[in-house]
Write a protein that holds these residues in place. Sequence first.
Motif, PDB file in Angstrom:
ATOM      1  N   UNK A 284       0.683  -1.077   0.094  1.00  0.00           N
ATOM      2  CA  UNK A 284       0.167  -0.093  -0.237  1.00  0.00           C
ATOM      3  C   UNK A 284       0.890   1.320   0.187  1.00  0.00           C
ATOM      4  N   UNK A 285       0.143   1.974  -0.230  1.00  0.00           N
ATOM      5  CA  UNK A 285       0.425   3.588  -0.552  1.00  0.00           C
ATOM      6  C   UNK A 285      -0.222   4.666  -0.421  1.00  0.00           C
ATOM      7  N   UNK A 286       0.019   5.681   0.117  1.00  0.00           N
ATOM      8  CA  UNK A 286      -1.018   6.596   0.944  1.00  0.00           C
ATOM      9  C   UNK A 286      -0.437   8.348  -0.096  1.00  0.00           C
ATOM     10  N   UNK A 287      -0.860   8.690  -1.019  1.00  0.00           N
ATOM     11  CA  UNK A 287      -0.659  10.133  -1.048  1.00  0.00           C
ATOM     12  C   UNK A 287      -1.622  11.096  -0.269  1.00  0.00           C
ATOM     13  N   UNK A 288      -1.424  12.141   0.264  1.00  0.00           N
ATOM     14  CA  UNK A 288      -1.420  13.437   0.881  1.00  0.00           C
ATOM     15  C   UNK A 288      -1.543  14.649  -0.318  1.00  0.00           C
ATOM     16  N   UNK A 289      -2.634  15.002  -0.813  1.00  0.00           N
ATOM     17  CA  UNK A 289      -2.258  16.468  -1.659  1.00  0.00           C
ATOM     18  C   UNK A 289      -3.454  16.903  -1.115  1.00  0.00           C
ATOM     19  N   UNK A 290      -3.024  18.489  -1.708  1.00  0.00           N
ATOM     20  CA  UNK A 290      -3.919  19.435  -1.412  1.00  0.00           C
ATOM     21  C   UNK A 290      -5.300  19.187  -1.443  1.00  0.00           C
ATOM     22  N   UNK A 291      -6.094  19.224  -1.576  1.00  0.00           N
ATOM     23  CA  UNK A 291      -7.224  18.654  -1.856  1.00  0.00           C
ATOM     24  C   UNK A 291      -7.640  17.526  -1.618  1.00  0.00           C
ATOM     25  N   UNK A 292      -6.959  16.231  -1.362  1.00  0.00           N
ATOM     26  CA  UNK A 292      -7.712  14.816  -1.265  1.00  0.00           C
ATOM     27  C   UNK A 292      -6.502  14.207  -1.062  1.00  0.00           C
ATOM     28  N   UNK A 293      -7.206  12.814  -0.315  1.00  0.00           N
ATOM     29  CA  UNK A 293      -6.103  11.952   0.479  1.00  0.00           C
ATOM     30  C   UNK A 293      -6.334  10.770  -0.373  1.00  0.00           C
ATOM     31  N   UNK A 294      -5.280  10.180  -0.877  1.00  0.00           N
ATOM     32  CA  UNK A 294      -5.216   8.879  -2.023  1.00  0.00           C
ATOM     33  C   UNK A 294      -4.876   7.600  -1.280  1.00  0.00           C
ATOM     34  N   UNK A 295      -5.596   6.050  -1.087  1.00  0.00           N
ATOM     35  CA  UNK A 295      -4.954   5.336  -0.665  1.00  0.00           C
ATOM     36  C   UNK A 295      -5.010   4.230  -2.317  1.00  0.00           C
ATOM     37  N   UNK A 296      -3.695   3.882  -2.472  1.00  0.00           N
ATOM     38  CA  UNK A 296      -3.046   2.982  -3.427  1.00  0.00           C
ATOM     39  C   UNK A 296      -2.912   1.670  -2.894  1.00  0.00           C
ATOM     40  N   UNK A 297      -3.513   0.703  -3.177  1.00  0.00           N
ATOM     41  CA  UNK A 297      -3.590  -1.412  -2.325  1.00  0.00           C
ATOM     42  C   UNK A 297      -3.292  -2.063  -3.804  1.00  0.00           C
ATOM     43  N   UNK A 298      -1.726  -3.141  -4.090  1.00  0.00           N
ATOM     44  CA  UNK A 298      -2.715  -4.003  -4.704  1.00  0.00           C
ATOM     45  C   UNK A 298      -1.986  -5.565  -3.595  1.00  0.00           C
ATOM     46  N   UNK A 299      -2.942  -6.428  -3.772  1.00  0.00           N
ATOM     47  CA  UNK A 299      -2.823  -7.271  -3.791  1.00  0.00           C
ATOM     48  C   UNK A 299      -2.840  -8.817  -4.289  1.00  0.00           C
ATOM     49  N   UNK A 300      -1.038  -9.119  -4.194  1.00  0.00           N
ATOM     50  CA  UNK A 300      -0.608 -10.055  -5.236  1.00  0.00           C
ATOM     51  C   UNK A 300      -1.087 -11.537  -4.858  1.00  0.00           C
ATOM     52  N   UNK A 301      -2.228 -12.457  -6.028  1.00  0.00           N
ATOM     53  CA  UNK A 301      -2.721 -13.315  -6.176  1.00  0.00           C
ATOM     54  C   UNK A 301      -4.304 -13.245  -5.451  1.00  0.00           C
ATOM     55  N   UNK A 302      -4.425 -12.538  -4.810  1.00  0.00           N
ATOM     56  CA  UNK A 302      -5.758 -12.164  -4.681  1.00  0.00           C
ATOM     57  C   UNK A 302      -7.345 -11.182  -4.600  1.00  0.00           C
ATOM     58  N   UNK A 303      -8.020 -10.878  -4.472  1.00  0.00           N
ATOM     59  CA  UNK A 303      -8.850 -10.727  -5.056  1.00  0.00           C
ATOM     60  C   UNK A 303     -10.052  -9.689  -4.560  1.00  0.00           C
TER      61      UNK A 303
END
Length: 497
Positions: A284-303
Motif C-alpha cells: 500500500x501507498x498513501x498520498x496526501x494532496x492539497x485537496x484529497x487523500x489517496x490510498x493505493x493498494x495491490x494484493x498479489x494473488x488475491x481478490x
Amino acid sequence: MRDLSRRDLLRATAVGAGAVAIPSVIAGSSAVAADGPGWPSDTKFPPAQLTGRIVRPQSPNYAEASLGWDELFVHYPLVIVFAQETQDVVNALTWARQHNVALRVRSGRHNLEGWSNVDNGIVIDVSELKDVHIDTATRTAKVGAGLNQSEAVTALGEHDLAATTGTEGTVGLSGATLGGGFGFLTRYLGMACDNLIGAEIVVAAGADGAKVLEVDPWNHSDLLWALRGAGNGNFGIVTSLTYKVAPLTSVAYLQVTWPGLGDLHEVFDAWQRVAPFTDPRLGTQVEVHPDEILLFAVLAEGSEAEARKLLAPILSIGSPTVTVQTGGWGDVYAGFQIPNEDEPAKWKFFSQFTREPFPEKAVSIVREFMEKAPSPDSNFFTQAFGRGAQRQEPFGGSAFPHRDALFYSEPGVGWGTRGEPDSNDAVTPIAQTWIAEFSQALRPYVDGAYVNVPNIGMAEWEKAYWGHNFPRLRKIKAKYDPHNVFQYEQSIPPATH
C-alpha cells in the motif's frame, strides 16, 4: 520458490552478451583475466575510440539527449554515448580516463538531483541496452540495464512472473534496483535489490582503462553485496542485471479517494497501524494532496473481496470513493502510469524512513504543510514496509539498511511545464523553501534517508543512506575503484586505509 543452485544461475546467465575482453597490453598475453578486481595500477591501455550512438553539442538532437526527467537541472555535457553493447561502455570509460574527462552514468534519467549528467564531461548512457532473456525453468531473468520499470514489468508479466519494481514506469530499472528499489510488491517479494542475483559491470582497470566483471554470489560477492543498495554510479557501470523472479498470475488493485483533508488523522493513523502488519501480499501507498487523500493498494494473488477485508479498518473511515481493477500485474501496472508529458517539469523531494507510528502532532504537520502547498502537484507520499519479505536479507546480504522501517515517506512538489525551461521560475524558491521546512518539521519523527531520493545538503548523509554499512562500502570502493573514477556530489569515497 526453490533456491537457485550455482548450476541454475550459471545456465540462466549464460544467455546473451558475456564479458567483453579488453585488448591486452601485457607482452605475451592474449587475454584478460576477468576474475580479479583490477589491473596493476600502472598498466596503460591502448588509445580508445568512442563507439555506440554518439551525441555531441553540434548534433541536432543534443538538447533532447542531454535533458533529464527533472528539468530543474540542466547540464551541457561534452559528449553523450548511448551504448549499443557492452564494448561501447568499455570504450567510453577508457576514453574518459585517457582524456581526463569527468563522467557520469545514466539509465532512466530520473536522478532527482541531476547527478547523472555533467557539464563539459561525458555521459555514458545505457538506456538502449534492452535485451531480455527469461528462463521460466529456473525463474531467472537477465535483462539489459536500459530497461525501464514498465518494460521489465511487461516482459515478466507475459510469462506470469514478477520481481519488485518501483511504481513509476519510466524510472530506469537498474538505477532503482541498485539503490534498493521498493514498490507494491516489496512486502511480498522483498526489495528489488534482494531479487538481484547477478550483474555485468564495467569497472575501471589499470592506470587508464576499463574491463568487464561478471558478478554473482560466487564471483565478486562483495561487489554484489554493494550493488544491492549502494546506489548507481559508485563502483562501475552496470550493463546487465540478473534477477530471480516469482510467479504472479493476478492482482487486485484498489484506488481509494477521500475528498479534502478532513479525514487525514483517522485515515493516516488507521493506515500506519494496519498496512505494515497485514498480509504481506498487500502493498500500500498513501498520498496526501492539497485537496484529497489517496490510498493505493495491490494484493498479489488475491481478490477484490480479500483486499477490501484487509483494508476494512481504513475503508470504514468517512465516505471514500473506491475503484478496483483485477487482472495480470503487467496490465494493472500499465493502467496506473502517468505519461511523462502530463507531469510537471520540475520536482523537489526529501526522503525519510519511520520506525514508530506518527503521533498526532506529526500528522498535523503533514496537514499544515499540505494546506499551504506551493503547487497543485505537491504531495506527501508514503510506502508501507513493516512485517514483510523486505525484512529478510537475500543470500549474500545487502547494503540496503532500512529493512526494519514501518514505512517510507517523502514530501514532494512539482511545478513548471515540460519543454519550457523558464516556466514557473517564480515558484522554484518557494517550492525549495517549502520542502526544506516540511522535512525539518518532521525530523523528530523520521530516521534515515533513501539514496535513490537524495537529500542535498543533508548533514551525515552517509549514515542516513547506509547506516553501519558505510565503512564496508568504502572498503569495496577502494578495491574496485581505488582512483575514485566514479564520483559525484554524494558518491562513496574509497577507504584510505
